[in-house]
Design a protein around this motif. Structure first.
Motif, short mmCIF file in Angstrom:
data_model
loop_
_atom_site.label_atom_id
_atom_site.label_comp_id
_atom_site.label_asym_id
_atom_site.label_seq_id
_atom_site.Cartn_x
_atom_site.Cartn_y
_atom_site.Cartn_z
N PRO A 223 123.95 134.80 -21.00
CA PRO A 223 122.80 134.19 -21.67
C PRO A 223 121.66 135.16 -21.92
O PRO A 223 120.89 134.99 -22.87
CB PRO A 223 122.38 133.07 -20.70
N ARG A 224 121.54 136.19 -21.10
CA ARG A 224 120.46 137.17 -21.27
C ARG A 224 120.66 138.05 -22.50
O ARG A 224 119.74 138.75 -22.92
CB ARG A 224 120.35 138.04 -20.02
N LEU A 225 121.84 138.00 -23.10
CA LEU A 225 122.14 138.82 -24.28
C LEU A 225 121.91 138.07 -25.58
O LEU A 225 122.14 138.61 -26.66
CB LEU A 225 123.59 139.29 -24.22
N ALA A 226 121.43 136.84 -25.51
CA ALA A 226 121.26 136.01 -26.72
C ALA A 226 120.30 136.66 -27.71
O ALA A 226 119.33 137.33 -27.33
CB ALA A 226 120.74 134.64 -26.33
N THR A 227 120.55 136.42 -29.00
CA THR A 227 119.63 136.85 -30.04
C THR A 227 118.87 135.64 -30.58
O THR A 227 119.10 134.51 -30.17
CB THR A 227 120.36 137.60 -31.16
N ARG A 228 117.99 135.88 -31.53
CA ARG A 228 117.07 134.87 -32.01
C ARG A 228 117.78 133.76 -32.79
O ARG A 228 118.88 133.97 -33.33
CB ARG A 228 116.02 135.49 -32.95
N PHE A 229 117.11 132.60 -32.88
CA PHE A 229 117.51 131.52 -33.78
C PHE A 229 116.23 130.98 -34.40
O PHE A 229 115.52 130.20 -33.80
CB PHE A 229 118.24 130.42 -33.01
N ASP A 230 115.91 131.46 -35.61
CA ASP A 230 114.65 131.10 -36.27
C ASP A 230 114.86 129.91 -37.19
O ASP A 230 115.86 129.83 -37.91
CB ASP A 230 114.12 132.28 -37.08
N TYR A 231 113.90 128.99 -37.16
CA TYR A 231 114.03 127.76 -37.95
C TYR A 231 112.74 127.37 -38.65
O TYR A 231 112.72 126.43 -39.44
CB TYR A 231 114.45 126.61 -37.02
N ASP A 232 111.64 128.06 -38.37
CA ASP A 232 110.33 127.67 -38.91
C ASP A 232 110.27 127.95 -40.41
O ASP A 232 111.15 128.62 -40.98
CB ASP A 232 109.21 128.43 -38.20
N GLY A 233 109.23 127.46 -41.05
CA GLY A 233 109.09 127.56 -42.49
C GLY A 233 108.78 128.94 -43.01
O GLY A 233 108.79 129.17 -44.22
N LYS A 364 117.32 121.55 -28.43
CA LYS A 364 116.50 120.75 -29.35
C LYS A 364 115.13 120.41 -28.77
O LYS A 364 114.19 120.13 -29.53
CB LYS A 364 117.25 119.49 -29.76
N HIS A 365 115.01 120.44 -27.45
CA HIS A 365 113.71 120.17 -26.83
C HIS A 365 112.69 121.26 -27.14
O HIS A 365 111.49 121.07 -26.93
CB HIS A 365 113.87 120.05 -25.31
N ARG A 366 113.14 122.41 -27.66
CA ARG A 366 112.25 123.51 -27.98
C ARG A 366 111.77 123.49 -29.44
O ARG A 366 110.98 124.33 -29.85
CB ARG A 366 112.95 124.85 -27.71
N VAL A 367 112.23 122.53 -30.21
CA VAL A 367 111.87 122.49 -31.62
C VAL A 367 110.41 122.06 -31.78
O VAL A 367 109.97 121.06 -31.21
CB VAL A 367 112.78 121.50 -32.39
N ASN A 368 109.69 122.84 -32.58
CA ASN A 368 108.33 122.46 -32.98
C ASN A 368 108.44 121.90 -34.39
O ASN A 368 108.50 122.64 -35.37
CB ASN A 368 107.41 123.68 -32.95
N ILE A 369 108.49 120.59 -34.51
CA ILE A 369 108.75 119.93 -35.80
C ILE A 369 107.70 120.29 -36.83
O ILE A 369 108.00 120.45 -38.02
CB ILE A 369 108.85 118.40 -35.61
N ASP A 370 106.46 120.47 -36.40
CA ASP A 370 105.38 120.78 -37.33
C ASP A 370 105.59 122.10 -38.05
O ASP A 370 105.02 122.33 -39.13
CB ASP A 370 104.03 120.82 -36.59
N ARG A 371 106.39 123.00 -37.46
CA ARG A 371 106.60 124.32 -38.05
C ARG A 371 107.81 124.38 -38.98
O ARG A 371 108.09 125.43 -39.56
CB ARG A 371 106.77 125.37 -36.95
N MET A 372 108.52 123.26 -39.12
CA MET A 372 109.75 123.30 -39.90
C MET A 372 109.53 123.17 -41.41
O MET A 372 110.31 123.70 -42.21
CB MET A 372 110.70 122.19 -39.43
N LEU A 373 108.48 122.48 -41.81
CA LEU A 373 108.24 122.26 -43.24
C LEU A 373 107.56 123.48 -43.85
O LEU A 373 107.03 124.34 -43.14
CB LEU A 373 107.39 121.01 -43.43
#
Length: 384
Positions: A223-233, A364-373
């Motif tokens: 898990p320490r080797l994970a890379t990013r997962f970007d979803y914001d606008g 999914k608990h880490r999602v900031n919904i306001d930043r998705m649009l």
């Protein structure tokens, strides 16, 4: 080979470093952590938690027994860059170290100027470092399919044979970029071609499509080797946004009619393309261009694919497009170079089914919904 990965702490740079190390290359990474600072500025973090670079490097050595060297600094600092290149003495340099978001570059004048200065000047410093220290170093530069725009003719791999008034010539394919970020990449390509032509350098320019996915065989080892997962606008990609919206039970937000067509590539294919380019270098004086994609799809087709793949009901909603771009267009891209070197692409549907929904579900608990649009309008910074 000895390979220096610039931007080696980033979404693509880190898994590329792991992939090259796993394939037997001696690897060093260089980064100034600007991408992490954009998270602070925009108040949007990677959906998947990521460790600091030192922890990542230690974890890789524990898992693989292989060492990755790190250099912390900025390409705009020419003295630092020259010292790093001299000390590590790479055979190849993989260049990811640029501000990589079109929306970020279009926020306002300040962000446009920052993007152009950071990307173009940093790349120029690198070209001079190679020319002055070791002109035999092979530069593998990450470009973008966005350099081409959406012309009404087929897109060739970097070069175009032209006949005009009875004469013929081979010239760089005309560019029509759609943001100040994409313009910076066009400037990079022209500067690299000039350096190859005038200084006899060797370079491979990889015009990459939209990358999807978050896991490679190496990043899944710990898990320490994970890379990013970007979803914001600003930094997120359309596919990541759709997958998150599906998991959260929200409508998939298509900008405009959804006829915009783009090239796509799996992150596992991205790192493999880099390996193929590194292990099969361009000739001295050659500016080699590969279009790095494995499929083309419209935004609406991507939304439909996500809706079909998700094990539950999904709605699709159309929003006003914040970008200035053609709603529908011709898009036929030649991309045979990397396949010719041995690339065996992964299918988009496989990635969705195998990993992306599970990754989002676990975080999914880490999602900031306001930043998705959409956060940025292409015309928003200019007063009419």
């Amino acid at each position: 080979m000895r390979v220096l990965v610039l931007g080696g702490d980033g979404y693509l740079g880190w898994p590329t470093a792991l992939h090259l190390s796993d394939k037997g290359h001696e690897v060093a990474v260089l980064d100034n952590f600007a991408r992490r600072q954009y998270d602070v500025e925009l108040e949007a973090e990677s959906l998947v938690p990521i460790e600091d670079l030192a922890t990542r490097i230690d974890a890789w050595q524990e898992v693989s027994g292989k060492k990755i060297i790190s250099y912390i600094g900025d390409l705009l600092d020419a003295e630092f860059l020259y010292n790093a290149v001299r000390e590590f003495a790479p055979d190849s340099i993989v260049h990811y170290a640029e501000q990589s978001s079109a929306p970020y570059s279009m926020i306002d004048r300040e962000h446009a100027v920052y993007t152009q200065n950071n990307n173009v000047v940093g790349n120029l410093n690198l070209l001079y470092a190679i020319a002055e220290i070791n002109p035999d170093i092979h530069l593998v530069k990450l470009g973008t399919m966005g350099e081409y725009g959406t012309p009404n003719i087929d897109i060739e791999e970097g070069w175009l044979e032209v006949e005009h008034n009875g004469r013929t010539d081979r010239m760089l394919y005309p560019k029509k970029p759609g943001s100040y970020y994409h313009l910076s990449k066009v400037h990079d390509s022209h500067n690299i071609e000039f350096a190859c032509r005038i200084w006899d350098l060797r370079a491979t320019d990889l015009n990459q499509g939209v990358v999807y996915g978050q896991e490679t065989p190496q990043t899944t080892l710990d898990p320490r080797l994970a890379t990013r997962f970007d979803y914001d606008g600003v930094f997120g990609t359309v596919l990541n946004r759709f997958v998150i919206q599906a998991v959260l039970g929200q409508p998939l937000t298509v900008y405009g009619k959804g006829g915009q067509t783009r090239g796509l590539i799996d992150i596992r294919d991205t790192v493999e393309c880099i390996r193929l380019a590194v292990e099969n270098p361009a000739e001295r004086g050659e500016f080699r261009v590969f279009n790095q994609l494995t499929a083309t799809m419209s935004v609406s087709e991507i939304a439909d694919l996500v809706a079909e793949a998700f094990p539950g009901p999904v709605q699709i909603e159309h929003l006003d497009n914040p970008r200035v771009e053609q709603p529908e267009h011709h898009y036929n891209v030649k991309h045979t170079g990397l396949v010719g070197l041995g690339l065996k692409p992964h299918l988009l549907s496989d990635t969705l089914i195998e990993s992306m929904f599970d990754i989002v579900g676990a975080n999914k608990h880490r999602v900031n919904i306001d930043r998705m649009l959409p956060q940025v309008s292409w015309r928003g910074a200019i007063k009419s």
